[in-house]
Design an enzyme around this catalytic site. Structure first.
Site, mmCIF file in Angstrom:
data_model
loop_
_atom_site.group_PDB
_atom_site.id
_atom_site.type_symbol
_atom_site.label_atom_id
_atom_site.label_comp_id
_atom_site.label_asym_id
_atom_site.label_seq_id
_atom_site.Cartn_x
_atom_site.Cartn_y
_atom_site.Cartn_z
ATOM 1 N N GLY A 14 -19.095 17.779 39.944
ATOM 2 C CA GLY A 14 -18.254 16.938 39.084
ATOM 3 C C GLY A 14 -17.010 17.693 38.628
ATOM 4 O O GLY A 14 -17.103 18.657 37.877
ATOM 5 N N VAL B 142 -13.940 16.719 33.063
ATOM 6 C CA VAL B 142 -13.457 17.575 31.976
ATOM 7 C C VAL B 142 -14.336 18.819 31.816
ATOM 8 O O VAL B 142 -13.844 19.946 31.739
ATOM 9 C CB VAL B 142 -13.409 16.790 30.649
ATOM 10 C CG1 VAL B 142 -12.541 17.508 29.653
ATOM 11 C CG2 VAL B 142 -12.884 15.398 30.859
ATOM 12 N N ASP C 135 -20.150 8.490 20.646
ATOM 13 C CA ASP C 135 -20.547 8.488 22.065
ATOM 14 C C ASP C 135 -21.611 7.440 22.385
ATOM 15 O O ASP C 135 -21.786 7.080 23.542
ATOM 16 C CB ASP C 135 -21.134 9.860 22.450
ATOM 17 C CG ASP C 135 -20.068 10.904 22.718
ATOM 18 O OD1 ASP C 135 -18.893 10.652 22.401
ATOM 19 O OD2 ASP C 135 -20.418 11.986 23.243
ATOM 20 N N HIS D 121 13.968 25.411 17.256
ATOM 21 C CA HIS D 121 14.245 26.219 18.442
ATOM 22 C C HIS D 121 13.887 27.667 18.167
ATOM 23 O O HIS D 121 14.219 28.166 17.093
ATOM 24 C CB HIS D 121 15.724 26.126 18.806
ATOM 25 C CG HIS D 121 16.088 26.998 19.972
ATOM 26 N ND1 HIS D 121 15.743 26.658 21.267
ATOM 27 C CD2 HIS D 121 16.720 28.195 20.037
ATOM 28 C CE1 HIS D 121 16.176 27.613 22.085
ATOM 29 N NE2 HIS D 121 16.775 28.558 21.364
HETATM 30 P P1 FAD Z 1 -22.901 13.899 18.869
HETATM 31 O O1 FAD Z 1 -21.903 14.930 18.623
HETATM 32 O O2 FAD Z 1 -23.649 13.921 20.157
HETATM 33 O O3 FAD Z 1 -23.927 13.989 17.653
HETATM 34 C C1 FAD Z 1 -25.067 13.200 17.584
HETATM 35 C C2 FAD Z 1 -26.050 13.882 16.650
HETATM 36 O O4 FAD Z 1 -27.106 12.972 16.387
HETATM 37 C C3 FAD Z 1 -26.713 15.124 17.237
HETATM 38 O O5 FAD Z 1 -26.715 16.166 16.296
HETATM 39 C C4 FAD Z 1 -28.137 14.688 17.533
HETATM 40 O O6 FAD Z 1 -29.091 15.736 17.405
HETATM 41 C C5 FAD Z 1 -28.345 13.670 16.430
HETATM 42 N N1 FAD Z 1 -29.382 12.692 16.726
HETATM 43 C C6 FAD Z 1 -29.568 11.959 17.841
HETATM 44 N N2 FAD Z 1 -30.616 11.127 17.695
HETATM 45 C C7 FAD Z 1 -31.094 11.344 16.452
HETATM 46 C C8 FAD Z 1 -32.157 10.777 15.710
HETATM 47 N N3 FAD Z 1 -32.937 9.820 16.213
HETATM 48 N N4 FAD Z 1 -32.383 11.250 14.460
HETATM 49 C C9 FAD Z 1 -31.604 12.216 13.929
HETATM 50 N N5 FAD Z 1 -30.575 12.776 14.590
HETATM 51 C C10 FAD Z 1 -30.325 12.335 15.831
HETATM 52 N N6 FAD Z 1 -14.565 16.030 22.687
HETATM 53 C C11 FAD Z 1 -13.322 16.266 22.235
HETATM 54 O O7 FAD Z 1 -12.726 15.405 21.594
HETATM 55 N N7 FAD Z 1 -12.699 17.479 22.450
HETATM 56 C C12 FAD Z 1 -13.310 18.458 23.147
HETATM 57 O O8 FAD Z 1 -12.737 19.535 23.329
HETATM 58 C C13 FAD Z 1 -14.611 18.232 23.649
HETATM 59 N N8 FAD Z 1 -15.241 19.193 24.335
HETATM 60 C C14 FAD Z 1 -16.509 18.951 24.793
HETATM 61 C C15 FAD Z 1 -17.126 19.936 25.548
HETATM 62 C C16 FAD Z 1 -18.392 19.725 26.047
HETATM 63 C C17 FAD Z 1 -19.064 20.811 26.856
HETATM 64 C C18 FAD Z 1 -19.062 18.498 25.764
HETATM 65 C C19 FAD Z 1 -20.465 18.256 26.260
HETATM 66 C C20 FAD Z 1 -18.455 17.511 25.022
HETATM 67 C C21 FAD Z 1 -17.162 17.723 24.542
HETATM 68 N N9 FAD Z 1 -16.488 16.750 23.823
HETATM 69 C C22 FAD Z 1 -15.223 16.977 23.385
HETATM 70 C C23 FAD Z 1 -17.122 15.446 23.506
HETATM 71 C C24 FAD Z 1 -17.667 15.460 22.073
HETATM 72 O O9 FAD Z 1 -18.555 16.541 21.925
HETATM 73 C C25 FAD Z 1 -18.365 14.151 21.774
HETATM 74 O O10 FAD Z 1 -17.497 13.079 22.061
HETATM 75 C C26 FAD Z 1 -18.765 14.088 20.315
HETATM 76 O O11 FAD Z 1 -19.630 15.137 19.986
HETATM 77 C C27 FAD Z 1 -19.441 12.749 20.009
HETATM 78 O O12 FAD Z 1 -19.771 12.729 18.647
HETATM 79 P P2 FAD Z 1 -20.970 11.835 18.102
HETATM 80 O O13 FAD Z 1 -20.981 12.033 16.642
HETATM 81 O O14 FAD Z 1 -20.863 10.466 18.637
HETATM 82 O O15 FAD Z 1 -22.307 12.443 18.760
HETATM 83 P P1 NAI Z 2 -16.388 13.306 33.310
HETATM 84 O O1 NAI Z 2 -16.583 11.850 33.309
HETATM 85 O O2 NAI Z 2 -15.182 13.883 32.693
HETATM 86 O O3 NAI Z 2 -16.408 13.835 34.809
HETATM 87 C C1 NAI Z 2 -17.501 13.621 35.666
HETATM 88 C C2 NAI Z 2 -17.037 13.821 37.094
HETATM 89 O O4 NAI Z 2 -18.183 13.868 37.918
HETATM 90 C C3 NAI Z 2 -16.162 12.684 37.597
HETATM 91 O O5 NAI Z 2 -15.021 13.211 38.211
HETATM 92 C C4 NAI Z 2 -17.067 11.942 38.552
HETATM 93 O O6 NAI Z 2 -16.366 11.317 39.603
HETATM 94 C C5 NAI Z 2 -17.943 13.063 39.067
HETATM 95 N N1 NAI Z 2 -19.233 12.644 39.564
HETATM 96 C C6 NAI Z 2 -20.070 11.722 39.022
HETATM 97 N N2 NAI Z 2 -21.212 11.653 39.750
HETATM 98 C C7 NAI Z 2 -21.094 12.558 40.756
HETATM 99 C C8 NAI Z 2 -21.946 12.972 41.812
HETATM 100 N N3 NAI Z 2 -23.153 12.446 41.988
HETATM 101 N N4 NAI Z 2 -21.494 13.926 42.655
HETATM 102 C C9 NAI Z 2 -20.275 14.484 42.488
HETATM 103 N N5 NAI Z 2 -19.417 14.138 41.498
HETATM 104 C C10 NAI Z 2 -19.836 13.196 40.646
HETATM 105 O O7 NAI Z 2 -17.738 13.901 32.695
HETATM 106 P P2 NAI Z 2 -18.100 15.357 32.172
HETATM 107 O O8 NAI Z 2 -17.179 16.374 32.738
HETATM 108 O O9 NAI Z 2 -19.559 15.478 32.391
HETATM 109 O O10 NAI Z 2 -17.815 15.248 30.632
HETATM 110 C C11 NAI Z 2 -18.431 14.215 29.878
HETATM 111 C C12 NAI Z 2 -17.533 13.748 28.809
HETATM 112 O O11 NAI Z 2 -17.511 14.694 27.749
HETATM 113 C C13 NAI Z 2 -16.070 13.587 29.196
HETATM 114 O O12 NAI Z 2 -15.828 12.384 29.845
HETATM 115 C C14 NAI Z 2 -15.409 13.642 27.875
HETATM 116 O O13 NAI Z 2 -15.502 12.370 27.297
HETATM 117 C C15 NAI Z 2 -16.262 14.633 27.117
HETATM 118 N N6 NAI Z 2 -15.610 15.939 27.130
HETATM 119 C C16 NAI Z 2 -14.384 16.057 26.564
HETATM 120 C C17 NAI Z 2 -13.727 17.249 26.588
HETATM 121 C C18 NAI Z 2 -12.376 17.329 26.006
HETATM 122 O O14 NAI Z 2 -11.985 16.413 25.301
HETATM 123 N N7 NAI Z 2 -11.613 18.391 26.252
HETATM 124 C C19 NAI Z 2 -14.312 18.452 27.169
HETATM 125 C C20 NAI Z 2 -15.591 18.199 27.787
HETATM 126 C C21 NAI Z 2 -16.206 16.991 27.728
#
Ligand code: FAD
Ligand code: NAI
Length: 475
Positions: free
Chosen positions: A190, A193, A322, A454
């Site tokens: 994949g 991001v 999410d 600037h």
């Molecule tokens: P979450 O952050 O997933 O929080 C949900 C919480 O609910 C968790 O603590 C979980 O344990 C808790 N929970 C779930 N079910 C229950 C339950 N039944 N009872 C009690 N607690 C529960 N987004 C950006 O905007 N910028 C970034 O740079 C960025 N980088 C990312 C990098 C990575 C590697 C990943 C995986 C994601 C990244 N994201 C980024 C996406 C971002 O992390 C999510 O969009 C964001 O965390 C969503 O927030 P949320 O509050 O909906 O859920």
């Molecule tokens: P993503 O949706 O950004 O990318 C997934 C990629 O995997 C796509 O390009 C898709 O075509 C590919 N893919 C899907 N199934 C596949 C398969 N079977 N084989 C090969 N390729 C395949 O999802 P990702 O990177 O897992 O991140 C999840 C989400 O977390 C992002 O969409 C974003 O919303 C959030 N995130 C945001 C960040 C930020 O804001 N900087 C950083 C990291 C995550």
């Protein structure tokens, strides 16, 4: 049962911000979160704080410092000999940054008088006396009741069918952020991001990184010109990216993991990696939440069904972040959390989804807001485009970081800004100006007339706006 005005389930960016805003508005608020730190203690902040935004940016920063020390200090006349890296220390720093954020949220809960419960919550049936009973399991074994409930349970990494994450050879974002030693050969499935951000971290630290992407286009959601530039720069940096690949059998072994795949031109290949990151998107998390007992509907993909105001199918139950439709971004979750708290208070907030910025924290960074050129073409919108290369920006030259460009798209008739796209240093910071312009309904001329300090990278935005009218001054 202790009664609350608002119960928030989940303390990620959607949930904890909703809880704080509701408390600010005078409600009695509880927030429940299940995340445990390494010692089993509470770790509020969700995916974002624990295994997402924050730790990934900490490692991106550390690995960028390392790469600069190895390859770029020389350009500044600095000789750094014997540069070495301590992965354990780097991960330790990342963990410390995460803990600061966990502690910060606990402090904010106290400050705002939000009652925090550490445990897993579930709906325990229909409302009684207008309040939903919410049962909380270990470690806080209790049941509380709330007039309003906000579901903010977030998302989890999607696994390849039949290939579970073992977080040893086959890694989700969680495992990808705590690999104990630099893998010689890192596979990434994949090129989205996470794949690009985590692939960049481990490439900078010395891994040979191969990214296998299913779609034939690179970064399909990104403006085509920017995606093309990104492809050029990332492949030059050494990321090996194959597009249009069909991944077949994945076989994790004791020392390596093999991946069978078919290339875009139909050849079957097998590659072996020391570790494999699977980053193919995320799935909503409602495990064990039993929302149906309260009449909350999920769609066929497991997302909580909400209207544009985040109302679910059950009265006074809301859902944000999410776990509902829309981009999976921390700031989108936060905006929804604030808006729901304000709606509960009878206010009328509005979120313009077209003005939610995106950032990919690679080097250079990619950031955008609004429409891409390909979207505008598909929608038949007449537009003007102006772009400006970082190469012609004085600050970028001083930084020694001149790759990339800033582009503004504006309506051909009204000049209203329809989109801003950037790839280059600090694109993540520059994009705020595009968001502000779009929220205020500004024209490209408005941006062009604003005095920008600037030398700053933000002058590239002004110049791109000038370029919409073919009157760039420095290019
Ligand atoms: P979450 O952050 O997933 O929080 C949900 C919480 O609910 C968790 O603590 C979980 O344990 C808790 N929970 C779930 N079910 C229950 C339950 N039944 N009872 C009690 N607690 C529960 N987004 C950006 O905007 N910028 C970034 O740079 C960025 N980088 C990312 C990098 C990575 C590697 C990943 C995986 C994601 C990244 N994201 C980024 C996406 C971002 O992390 C999510 O969009 C964001 O965390 C969503 O927030 P949320 O509050 O909906 O859920
Ligand atoms: P993503 O949706 O950004 O990318 C997934 C990629 O995997 C796509 O390009 C898709 O075509 C590919 N893919 C899907 N199934 C596949 C398969 N079977 N084989 C090969 N390729 C395949 O999802 P990702 O990177 O897992 O991140 C999840 C989400 O977390 C992002 O969409 C974003 O919303 C959030 N995130 C945001 C960040 C930020 O804001 N900087 C950083 C990291 C995550």
């Amino acid at each position: 049962m202790d009664p609350y005005d608002v119960i928030v389930i989940g303390a990620g960016p959607g949930g904890y911000i909703a809880a704080i805003r509701a408390a600010q508005l005078g409600f009695k608020v509880a927030c429940i979160d299940a995340w445990k730190n390494a010692k089993g203690g509470p770790a509020p902040g969700g995916t974002c704080t624990n295994v997402g935004c924050i730790p990934s940016k900490a490692l991106l920063q550390s690995s960028e410092h390392y790469e600069h020390a190895l390859h770029h200090f020389g350009e500044h006349g600095i000789t750094a000999t014997g540069v070495s890296m301590d992965v354990a220390k780097m991960l330790g720093r990342k963990d410390a940054v995460v803990k600061q954020n966990n502690d910060g949220i606990l402090y904010l809960f106290k400050k705002n008088k939000v009652m925090f419960f550490h445990g897993r919550a579930r709906f325990a049936g229909a409302p009684a006396d207008g309040r939903y009973p919410i049962a909380i399991s270990e470690p806080a074994n209790t049941t509380i009741a709330g007039t309003h409930v906000i579901i903010a349970t977030g998302s989890n990494a999607r696994a390849l069918p039949g290939v579970a994450f073992d977080e040893d050879r086959v890694l989700s974002n969680d495992g990808a952020l705590r690999i104990g030693e630099v893998p010689k050969r890192l596979g990434v499935i994949g090129a989205g991001v996470i794949g690009l951000e985590m692939g960049s971290v481990w490439r900078r630290l010395g891994a040979d990184v191969t990214v296998l992407e299913g779609l034939p286009n690179f970064l399909g959601a990104v403006d085509e010109q920017i995606a093309k530039e990104a492809w050029k720069l990332f492949t030059k940096q050494g990321l090996k990216i194959s597009l249009g690949v069909k991944v077949g059998a994945v076989r994790p072994g004791e020392k390596e993991v093999s991946v069978e795949y078919t290339t875009a031109d139909g050849k079957t290949e097998t590659a072996s990696f020391d570790r494999l990151i699977v980053s193919i998107g995320r799935v909503p998390n409602t495990d064990g939440l039993t929302p149906e007992t309260a009449g909350v509907k999920l769609d066929e993909r497991g997302f909580v069904v909400v209207d544009e105001d985040c109302r679910t199918s059950a009265p006074n139950v809301w859902a944000v972040g999410d776990v509902v439709r829309g981009p999976m971004l921390a700031h989108k979750a936060e905006e929804e959390g604030v808006a729901v708290a304000e709606r509960i208070a009878g206010q009328k907030p509005h979120i313009d989804f077209n003005c939610i910025p995106w950032v990919i924290y690679t080097s250079p960074e990619i950031a955008w807001v609004g429409k891409t050129e390909q979207q505008l073409k598909a929608e038949g919108v007449a537009y003007k485009a102006g772009s400006f290369p970082y190469l012609a920006n004085g600050r970028a030259r001083a930084l020694g970081n001149t790759d990339g460009l800033v582009k503004i798209l504006a309506d051909a008739t009204t000049d209203r800004v329809l989109g801003m796209h950037a790839i280059g240093p600090m694109a993540s910071e520059l994009i705020a100006e595009g968001v502000m312009a779009m929220e205020f309904g500004a024209s490209s001329e408005d941006i062009a007339r604003i005095c920008h300090a600037h030398p700053t990278l933000s002058e590239a935005t002004k110049e791109a706006a000038l370029a919409v009218d073919r009157r760039s001054l420095n290019f």
